[in-house]
Structure formats: structure tokens, C-alpha cells
Design a protein around this motif. Structure first.
Motif, PDB file in Angstrom:
ATOM      1  N   HIS A   6       0.876  -1.165   0.000  1.00  0.00           N
ATOM      2  CA  HIS A   6       0.000   0.000   0.000  1.00  0.00           C
ATOM      3  C   HIS A   6       0.915   1.217   0.000  1.00  0.00           C
ATOM      4  O   HIS A   6       1.772   1.350   0.881  1.00  0.00           O
ATOM      5  N   VAL A   7       0.742   2.088  -0.994  1.00  0.00           N
ATOM      6  CA  VAL A   7       1.554   3.296  -1.104  1.00  0.00           C
ATOM      7  C   VAL A   7       0.630   4.497  -0.992  1.00  0.00           C
ATOM      8  O   VAL A   7      -0.327   4.621  -1.755  1.00  0.00           O
ATOM      9  N   LYS A   8       0.901   5.354  -0.028  1.00  0.00           N
ATOM     10  CA  LYS A   8       0.111   6.579   0.158  1.00  0.00           C
ATOM     11  C   LYS A   8       1.015   7.771  -0.131  1.00  0.00           C
ATOM     12  O   LYS A   8       2.139   7.847   0.382  1.00  0.00           O
ATOM     13  N   VAL A   9       0.515   8.688  -0.959  1.00  0.00           N
ATOM     14  CA  VAL A   9       1.266   9.886  -1.321  1.00  0.00           C
ATOM     15  C   VAL A   9       0.439  11.102  -0.911  1.00  0.00           C
ATOM     16  O   VAL A   9      -0.733  11.213  -1.270  1.00  0.00           O
ATOM     17  N   VAL A  10       1.045  12.001  -0.157  1.00  0.00           N
ATOM     18  CA  VAL A  10       0.401  13.244   0.265  1.00  0.00           C
ATOM     19  C   VAL A  10       1.135  14.372  -0.463  1.00  0.00           C
ATOM     20  O   VAL A  10       2.338  14.550  -0.271  1.00  0.00           O
ATOM     21  N   VAL A  11       0.401  15.109  -1.307  1.00  0.00           N
ATOM     22  CA  VAL A  11       1.020  16.100  -2.187  1.00  0.00           C
ATOM     23  C   VAL A  11       0.566  17.505  -1.817  1.00  0.00           C
ATOM     24  O   VAL A  11      -0.611  17.740  -1.569  1.00  0.00           O
ATOM     25  N   GLU A  12       1.520  18.438  -1.790  1.00  0.00           N
ATOM     26  CA  GLU A  12       1.215  19.850  -1.596  1.00  0.00           C
ATOM     27  C   GLU A  12       1.599  20.591  -2.881  1.00  0.00           C
ATOM     28  O   GLU A  12       2.772  20.640  -3.249  1.00  0.00           O
ATOM     29  N   PHE A  13       0.583  21.125  -3.546  1.00  0.00           N
ATOM     30  CA  PHE A  13       0.789  21.808  -4.830  1.00  0.00           C
ATOM     31  C   PHE A  13       1.131  23.278  -4.626  1.00  0.00           C
ATOM     32  O   PHE A  13       1.469  23.693  -3.538  1.00  0.00           O
ATOM     33  N   GLY A  14       1.032  24.049  -5.693  1.00  0.00           N
ATOM     34  CA  GLY A  14       1.274  25.487  -5.632  1.00  0.00           C
ATOM     35  C   GLY A  14       2.751  25.797  -5.610  1.00  0.00           C
ATOM     36  O   GLY A  14       3.558  25.123  -6.245  1.00  0.00           O
ATOM     37  N   LEU A  15       3.103  26.823  -4.866  1.00  0.00           N
ATOM     38  CA  LEU A  15       4.505  27.256  -4.811  1.00  0.00           C
ATOM     39  C   LEU A  15       5.374  26.318  -3.993  1.00  0.00           C
ATOM     40  O   LEU A  15       6.578  26.238  -4.202  1.00  0.00           O
ATOM     41  N   VAL A  16       4.779  25.599  -3.046  1.00  0.00           N
ATOM     42  CA  VAL A  16       5.553  24.735  -2.154  1.00  0.00           C
ATOM     43  C   VAL A  16       6.126  23.533  -2.894  1.00  0.00           C
ATOM     44  O   VAL A  16       7.299  23.202  -2.749  1.00  0.00           O
ATOM     45  N   HIS A  22      13.049  18.515 -10.022  1.00  0.00           N
ATOM     46  CA  HIS A  22      13.515  19.881 -10.227  1.00  0.00           C
ATOM     47  C   HIS A  22      13.144  20.476 -11.577  1.00  0.00           C
ATOM     48  O   HIS A  22      12.946  21.669 -11.695  1.00  0.00           O
ATOM     49  N   ASP A  23      13.045  19.657 -12.624  1.00  0.00           N
ATOM     50  CA  ASP A  23      12.754  20.190 -13.961  1.00  0.00           C
ATOM     51  C   ASP A  23      11.334  19.849 -14.436  1.00  0.00           C
ATOM     52  O   ASP A  23      11.036  19.926 -15.622  1.00  0.00           O
ATOM     53  N   SER A  24      10.458  19.489 -13.497  1.00  0.00           N
ATOM     54  CA  SER A  24       9.095  19.116 -13.880  1.00  0.00           C
ATOM     55  C   SER A  24       8.214  20.343 -14.072  1.00  0.00           C
ATOM     56  O   SER A  24       8.470  21.414 -13.531  1.00  0.00           O
ATOM     57  N   LYS A  25       7.147  20.128 -14.833  1.00  0.00           N
ATOM     58  CA  LYS A  25       6.132  21.144 -15.054  1.00  0.00           C
ATOM     59  C   LYS A  25       5.408  21.398 -13.732  1.00  0.00           C
ATOM     60  O   LYS A  25       5.249  20.495 -12.923  1.00  0.00           O
ATOM     61  N   ARG A  26       4.951  22.611 -13.510  1.00  0.00           N
ATOM     62  CA  ARG A  26       4.199  22.927 -12.293  1.00  0.00           C
ATOM     63  C   ARG A  26       2.865  22.189 -12.315  1.00  0.00           C
ATOM     64  O   ARG A  26       2.085  22.333 -13.234  1.00  0.00           O
ATOM     65  N   MET A  27       2.625  21.372 -11.304  1.00  0.00           N
ATOM     66  CA  MET A  27       1.402  20.573 -11.223  1.00  0.00           C
ATOM     67  C   MET A  27       0.333  21.327 -10.441  1.00  0.00           C
ATOM     68  O   MET A  27       0.625  21.945  -9.426  1.00  0.00           O
ATOM     69  N   GLN A  28      -0.911  21.248 -10.923  1.00  0.00           N
ATOM     70  CA  GLN A  28      -2.058  21.819 -10.225  1.00  0.00           C
ATOM     71  C   GLN A  28      -2.910  20.730  -9.577  1.00  0.00           C
ATOM     72  O   GLN A  28      -3.715  21.005  -8.711  1.00  0.00           O
TER      73      GLN A  28
END
Length: 119
Positions: free
Chosen positions: A53-63, A89-95
Motif C-alpha cells: 500500500h503506497v500513500k502519497v500526500v502532495v502539496e501543490f502550488g509554490l511549495v 527539479h525540472d518538472s512542469k508545475r502541477m495543479q
């Protein structure tokens, strides 16, 4: 690997801001900016054919940060392998998390997703 919904057909590594892998050394790790590492005291090993079981908690925006937790189906104990990791580091900004992709250097049919949910 997680990609923004605006990426129509993610195919390049930089299309993914959040990357978690089962590496060739036999343990889980995650991308932290420009390299892979893990936050746990010891590496979290994996075994072929086992269920995790893999859980990912993501914080978008500027952070642009995320945490990853891994647990086995046998004990249910979560081990944090990524704590406040930076997006690639070189990824597109995710919303949002628009796409979840699985990829293997041995063929792309070696993984299965069960009970996928986002909230």
C-alpha cells in the motif's frame, strides 16, 4: 509517477513531478528534487509478487512538496520513505494529480494498481 492532468500523454521523465520507485537495489525510494533517496532510517525492501500500500500526500502550488508512506498488506504499518520531498527539479508545475503512471525497465506490464483513490 504522478503527472498533472494537463499533460496529455506523459512520456518524458520531466513530465512527472512526483516519482516513487522500486529501485534495482531492492528497496523503495522517491525523487527529491534532482536525485532519489529515502527518509526512513533503513531502506524499505520490496519482494516481487508482494502487495504494498503506497500513500502519497502532495502539496501543490509554490511549495511543491510531497510525502510517501509504504506498508505491506500483512502488517499494515506505514513507513515514511519521503518526508517533505521536493518535486522533480525540472518538472512542469502541477495543479492536480491528473495521471498516475507505472513504468518498468523490464516491460510496462509488471505492476498492478488496486483500489486507487484520490481525496
Amino acid at each position: 509517477m504522478l503527472a498533472d492532468s494537463s499533460v496529455r500523454s506523459p512520456s518524458r521523465w520531466k513530465d512527472f513531478g512526483v516519482l516513487i520507485r522500486m529501485n534495482s537495489d531492492g528497496h523503495f525510494d522517491a525523487r527529491n528534487g534532482s536525485s532519489y533517496s529515502f527518509s526512513s532510517e533503513e531502506p524499505v525492501p520490496y519482494v516481487a509478487g508482494a502487495i504494498y500500500h503506497v500513500k502519497v500526500v502532495v502539496e501543490f502550488g509554490l511549495v511543491r512538496r510531497y510525502d510517501v508512506f509504504v506498508s505491506t498488506s500483512s502488517n499494515g504499518e506505514e513507513i515514511q520513505i519521503a518526508d517533505n520531498f521536493s518535486f522533480r527539479h525540472d518538472s512542469k508545475r502541477m495543479q492536480d494529480v491528473g495521471k498516475v503512471c507505472m513504468r518498468s525497465i523490464h516491460g510496462n506490464d509488471l505492476y498492478r494498481l488496486l483500489n486507487l483513490s484520490a481525496y
